[in-house]
Design an enzyme around this catalytic site. Structure first.
Site, PDB file in Angstrom:
ATOM      1  N   LYS A 249       0.845  -1.189   0.000  1.00 40.13           N
ATOM      2  CA  LYS A 249       0.000   0.000   0.000  1.00 40.13           C
ATOM      3  C   LYS A 249       0.885   1.245   0.000  1.00 40.13           C
ATOM      4  O   LYS A 249       1.842   1.341   0.765  1.00 40.13           O
ATOM      5  CB  LYS A 249      -0.913  -0.006   1.221  1.00 40.13           C
ATOM      6  CG  LYS A 249      -2.014   1.053   1.188  1.00 40.13           C
ATOM      7  CD  LYS A 249      -3.059   0.796   2.266  1.00 40.13           C
ATOM      8  CE  LYS A 249      -4.185   1.824   2.159  1.00 40.13           C
ATOM      9  NZ  LYS A 249      -5.275   1.550   3.119  1.00 40.13           N
ATOM     10  N   GLU A 336     -19.033  -5.343  10.878  1.00 43.18           N
ATOM     11  CA  GLU A 336     -19.954  -4.582  11.718  1.00 43.18           C
ATOM     12  C   GLU A 336     -20.981  -5.468  12.417  1.00 43.18           C
ATOM     13  O   GLU A 336     -21.320  -5.240  13.584  1.00 43.18           O
ATOM     14  CB  GLU A 336     -20.668  -3.513  10.891  1.00 43.18           C
ATOM     15  CG  GLU A 336     -19.772  -2.390  10.411  1.00 43.18           C
ATOM     16  CD  GLU A 336     -19.016  -2.699   9.126  1.00 43.18           C
ATOM     17  OE1 GLU A 336     -18.230  -1.862   8.671  1.00 43.18           O
ATOM     18  OE2 GLU A 336     -19.226  -3.816   8.575  1.00 43.18           O
ATOM     19  N   ARG A 364     -24.961  -1.577   8.064  1.00 39.59           N
ATOM     20  CA  ARG A 364     -24.610  -2.951   7.700  1.00 39.59           C
ATOM     21  C   ARG A 364     -24.942  -3.942   8.824  1.00 39.59           C
ATOM     22  O   ARG A 364     -24.872  -5.149   8.620  1.00 39.59           O
ATOM     23  CB  ARG A 364     -23.113  -3.019   7.369  1.00 39.59           C
ATOM     24  CG  ARG A 364     -22.734  -2.231   6.131  1.00 39.59           C
ATOM     25  CD  ARG A 364     -21.254  -1.880   6.096  1.00 39.59           C
ATOM     26  NE  ARG A 364     -20.366  -3.016   6.086  1.00 39.59           N
ATOM     27  CZ  ARG A 364     -19.890  -3.617   4.997  1.00 39.59           C
ATOM     28  NH1 ARG A 364     -20.257  -3.183   3.801  1.00 39.59           N
ATOM     29  NH2 ARG A 364     -19.058  -4.627   5.080  1.00 39.59           N
TER      30      ARG A 364
END
Length: 593
Positions: A249, A336, A364
């Site tokens: 990344k 979640e 969610r």
């Protein structure tokens, strides 16, 4: 000086005219372009830099947009946008009236699926692949690129479970960089780490193979020749396939590689050195830091407090809690639903769980809030960061539905603090001995009080307060929008030289302060409700229901966000567009006198 190959590429058909040997140079050009724009316009940086080679390889080898490409998570897709017709307008990324920071079907035919939340790509691409089978489109390719720790989500597992027995022409590419916004966590992350170094594990004891996928990898995701070779091979392999690639990344910008958390979305920075351009220090404190500092302070005195977040340690400022109380702080990854039910389980055993989830992401876990928490009346403390308009991240991230979707749930208290002191005091109140769940929603960004760390004061549940007396119009506000209302009243009264307007901070959307409301309706002929959430079903609707149930005939005007999805742009610009800035509010007051 080498020619900038990106200058002559407007769409993938231009890209496919290049020789494979030219693609590494194009990757260099594309990285420089992304860095150049994001350094001044801001946005997500590290994720897109990490998939430059993959993005080029996919559009070079596959017939996009006829072949369908789904990104997950969406902030990986800057290179994709640049190569698919949006290079010349990429400078408008995340700005009002500009392009979205995430893939959007209404924006481009190359964006096969809208992506803002994570872990949706496998389900979406599988649905597309099944549709192609049913339509007889046997040669059509369907690719899901899942990265930034998204594969650890429950939804991704559900999709893998189905895809493995589907016989669908589906290619899943795991962009494995071991980090979301914070470092990835969990047993799957540890397994993938072992796979990278143990080829025997990758070849034999492989959980992806066990799910009936044709597994290949792991391979270097920055090695274009290897990527091209493997993707070309996989194009002719039928059924569900899984390619595991290893990336870094922030690849190509040293600072972004070294500090991957900060450079996920670094703000403005010097495009050569990578050094961030520091903003003028604010005298005020971000709401997330008010939460983070307060929960540490409370935890020092209450050893039953635990903190839970789904992959948002830094974003919620629970990294402060992790540092001080690592055994009582739980980052569960992008999960979640699990976060909410985990908190419920803890509550059954007498712990005091603070479950911190961004407002948009709590959507969610809606069933878990209802079934696992509220139905059982468990005292979970939901702390909903990024409530209201969040700005440049746009429609997928605005936290504007929470008041409406939570208000209908029995047993659930809903509170929105007007300022930092109110947030601090409700956090204190919630952990004392609350017998039911509570949702506390607060905005992104800074407050407006310097000395907010005062001694704690308990807040009476269901009690609103009068901020200003008046005799004609009563304004009922909820949350930090009260500040805009107060300024609007000041503007109005300077221009009208009279004290016609009263202002009440209701604080609680549920339970409503009915005693206060009776007094308000009996005293004022006009009632205005103001909220930074959707009007349909929200705080204003609660006041209208109260009026109807009690036979009041007062004129009522509800102000809030309209019944459509709000685009990206600065928070102030969006408030202005939707009539929630102080000047527009003062004009509304004038018309109702």
């Amino acid at each position: 000086m080498s020619k900038n190959l990106l200058d002559n590429i407007s769409n993938p058909s231009d890209l496919r005219k290049l020789n494979p040997e030219q693609l590494p140079e194009l990757a260099k050009n594309l990285r420089e372009f992304i860095i150049d724009i994001v350094s001044t316009k801001e946005g997500h940086l590290g994720a897109s830099l990490g998939v430059v080679e993959l993005t080029i390889a996919l559009h070079f080898l596959f017939d996009t947009p006829n072949d369908l490409l789904v990104w997950d998570v969406g902030h990986q897709a800057y290179g994709h946008k640049i190569l698919t017709g949006r290079k010349d307008i990429f400078h408008t990324n995340r700005q009002f009236g500009g392009i979205s920071g995430f893939p959007s079907r209404k924006e481009s035919e190359f964006d096969a699926f809208g992506v803002g939340h994570s872990s949706t790509s496998i389900s979406a691409a599988l649905g597309m692949a099944i549709a192609s089978n049913l339509k007889g489109e046997k040669e059509k390719q369907h690719i899901a690129v899942i990265g930034d720790a998204s594969i650890a989500s429950g939804m991704a597992f559900e999709a893998l479970n189905h895809a493995g027995v589907s016989k669908a022409n589906l290619l899943i590419i795991l962009n494995d960089n071991a980090i979301g916004i914070d470092p990835a966590v969990g047993a799957l992350k540890e397994y993938l780490t072992k796979v990278k170094s143990d080829r025997k594990l990758a070849a034999q004891n492989n959980i992806i193979k066990a799910l009936n996928f044709n597994y290949s990898g792991p391979i270097d995701g920055h090695n274009l020749p290897k990527l091209l070779t493997e993707l070309e091979r996989l194009k002719s392999v039928k059924g569900p396939k899984f390619l595991h690639i290893i990336t870094t990344k922030g690849k190509g910008l040293k600072k972004a590689e070294e500090d991957q958390i900060t450079y996920h979305a670094p703000g403005k920075f010097d495009k050569i050195s990578g050094e961030r351009i520091k903003k003028e220090a604010s005298l005020f404190t971000k709401y997330q830091d008010v939460f983070g500092k307060t929960i540490v302070e409370l935890s020092e005195k209450n050893d039953k407090i635990v903190a839970i977040t789904p992959a948002m340690l830094t974003g919620s400022s629970l990294n402060l809690m992790l540092k001080k109380f690592p055994n009582r702080t739980f980052d569960v990854g992008i999960a979640e639903q699990h976060a909410v039910t985990l908190a419920a389980g803890m509550a059954t055993q007498g712990l005091v769980p603070f479950c911190n989830i961004y407002s948009t992401f709590l959507q969610r876990a809606y069933d878990q809030v209802i079934h696992d928490v509220a139905l059982q009346n468990l005292p979970v403390i939901f702390c909903l960061d990024r409530a209201g308009l969040v700005g440049e991240d746009g429609a997928t991230h605005h936290g504007v539905f929470d008041l409406a979707y939570l208000r209908c749930i029995p047993n659930l208290i809903i509170f929105a603090p007007r300022n930092e002191i109110e947030l601090r005091n409700i956090l204190y109140t919630a952990q004392l001995d609350l017998k039911q769940p509570i949702a506390i929603r607060y905005p992104r960004g800074y407050g407006e009080i310097i000395d907010w760390q005062n001694p704690f004061q308990e807040i009476e549940i269901g009690k609103g307060i009068c901020l200003k007396e008046g005799n004609t119009i009563a304004i009922l506000s909820i949350g930090t929008v009260a500040e805009k209302v107060s300024k609007a009243i000041d503007i109005f009264e300077k221009e009208n030289t009279s004290s016609l307007i009263a202002h009440y901070d209701m604080r609680f959307v549920k339970p409503l302060d009915e005693n206060l409301l009776h007094s308000v309706f009996e005293k004022h002929s006009v009632i205005i409700t103001i909220e930074d959430g959707v009007i349909k079903g929200g705080f204003g609707s609660a006041i209208l229901e109260f009026a109807a149930e009690n036979g009041y005939q007062n004129k009522i005007k509800s102000l809030g966000l309209p019944d459509n999805f709000i685009e990206q742009g600065s928070k102030e610009r969006l408030l202005l567009k939707n009539g929630l800035d102080s000047r527009t509010l003062s004009e509304v007051f004038s018309r109702l006198i």
